[in-house]
Motif scaffolding. Structure first.
Motif, PDB file in Angstrom:
ATOM      1  N   LYS A   1       0.852  -1.190   0.000  1.00 59.29           N
ATOM      2  CA  LYS A   1       0.000   0.000   0.000  1.00 59.29           C
ATOM      3  C   LYS A   1       0.883   1.234   0.000  1.00 59.29           C
ATOM      4  O   LYS A   1       1.915   1.270   0.664  1.00 59.29           O
ATOM      5  CB  LYS A   1      -0.906  -0.013   1.233  1.00 59.29           C
ATOM      6  N   LEU A   2       0.440   2.253  -0.724  1.00 56.60           N
ATOM      7  CA  LEU A   2       1.215   3.477  -0.881  1.00 56.60           C
ATOM      8  C   LEU A   2       0.245   4.653  -0.920  1.00 56.60           C
ATOM      9  O   LEU A   2      -0.616   4.713  -1.794  1.00 56.60           O
ATOM     10  CB  LEU A   2       1.995   3.385  -2.200  1.00 56.60           C
TER      11      LEU A   2
ATOM     12  N   LEU B   1       4.523  10.361   3.102  1.00 59.81           N
ATOM     13  CA  LEU B   1       4.361   9.179   2.264  1.00 59.81           C
ATOM     14  C   LEU B   1       4.257   7.959   3.178  1.00 59.81           C
ATOM     15  O   LEU B   1       5.160   7.686   3.963  1.00 59.81           O
ATOM     16  CB  LEU B   1       5.555   9.030   1.322  1.00 59.81           C
ATOM     17  N   HIS B   2       3.125   7.257   3.109  1.00 57.46           N
ATOM     18  CA  HIS B   2       2.899   6.061   3.911  1.00 57.46           C
ATOM     19  C   HIS B   2       3.160   4.845   3.025  1.00 57.46           C
ATOM     20  O   HIS B   2       2.518   4.680   1.990  1.00 57.46           O
ATOM     21  CB  HIS B   2       1.459   6.031   4.431  1.00 57.46           C
ATOM     22  N   ILE B   3       4.107   4.023   3.442  1.00 58.81           N
ATOM     23  CA  ILE B   3       4.492   2.844   2.680  1.00 58.81           C
ATOM     24  C   ILE B   3       4.251   1.608   3.536  1.00 58.81           C
ATOM     25  O   ILE B   3       4.785   1.511   4.639  1.00 58.81           O
ATOM     26  CB  ILE B   3       5.986   2.885   2.287  1.00 58.81           C
TER      27      ILE B   3
ATOM     28  N   GLU C   1      13.773  12.606  -1.484  1.00 56.89           N
ATOM     29  CA  GLU C   1      14.355  13.349  -2.600  1.00 56.89           C
ATOM     30  C   GLU C   1      13.825  12.852  -3.943  1.00 56.89           C
ATOM     31  O   GLU C   1      13.473  13.655  -4.809  1.00 56.89           O
ATOM     32  CB  GLU C   1      15.879  13.245  -2.565  1.00 56.89           C
ATOM     33  N   ARG C   2      13.757  11.534  -4.126  1.00 59.41           N
ATOM     34  CA  ARG C   2      13.268  10.979  -5.398  1.00 59.41           C
ATOM     35  C   ARG C   2      11.809  11.341  -5.657  1.00 59.41           C
ATOM     36  O   ARG C   2      11.435  11.698  -6.774  1.00 59.41           O
ATOM     37  CB  ARG C   2      13.416   9.462  -5.412  1.00 59.41           C
ATOM     38  N   VAL C   3      10.987  11.220  -4.630  1.00 60.11           N
ATOM     39  CA  VAL C   3       9.561  11.531  -4.782  1.00 60.11           C
ATOM     40  C   VAL C   3       9.369  13.004  -5.099  1.00 60.11           C
ATOM     41  O   VAL C   3       8.611  13.370  -6.005  1.00 60.11           O
ATOM     42  CB  VAL C   3       8.770  11.114  -3.520  1.00 60.11           C
TER      43      VAL C   3
ATOM     44  N   ILE D   1       6.285  15.777  -0.426  1.00 66.49           N
ATOM     45  CA  ILE D   1       6.332  15.081   0.869  1.00 66.49           C
ATOM     46  C   ILE D   1       7.484  15.634   1.691  1.00 66.49           C
ATOM     47  O   ILE D   1       8.466  16.153   1.164  1.00 66.49           O
ATOM     48  CB  ILE D   1       6.472  13.552   0.723  1.00 66.49           C
ATOM     49  N   GLU D   2       7.339  15.491   3.019  1.00 68.26           N
ATOM     50  CA  GLU D   2       8.380  15.931   3.947  1.00 68.26           C
ATOM     51  C   GLU D   2       8.888  14.785   4.816  1.00 68.26           C
ATOM     52  O   GLU D   2       9.925  14.900   5.457  1.00 68.26           O
ATOM     53  CB  GLU D   2       7.850  17.066   4.827  1.00 68.26           C
TER      54      GLU D   2
END
Length: 75
Positions: free
Chosen positions: A28-29, A36-38, A58-60, A69-70
């Motif tokens: 789930k993402l 960002l919840h992974i 950084e990638r996101v 996102i932080e």
């Protein structure tokens, strides 16, 4: 609206950003309140990604084109 579209784009690009191994183990993402919840089905992968948390951020954000996102939370 632009922010929500950017979130969907980022979530849809997860495999390209993180690779097949990470995408395969991601169950789930979601993005909520700049977090960002992974959810992963592998505790080993969770530990690996926890150490690379800043790289994920950084990638996101680079994929989104702005600071979408932080933080990253692993479930």
């Amino acid at each position: 609206l632009k922010g929500k579209m950017a979130e969907l784009d980022v979530l849809n690009q997860w495999e390209e950003m993180m690779g097949k191994a990470v995408a395969f183990r991601t169950t789930k993402l979601t993005i909520k309140n700049k977090v960002l919840h992974i959810e992963l089905n592998s505790s080993v992968m969770r530990d690996e990604l926890l150490h690379g948390k800043q790289i994920i951020i950084e990638r996101v954000n680079q994929q989104a084109g702005f600071r979408i996102i932080e933080d990253v939370w692993f479930g």
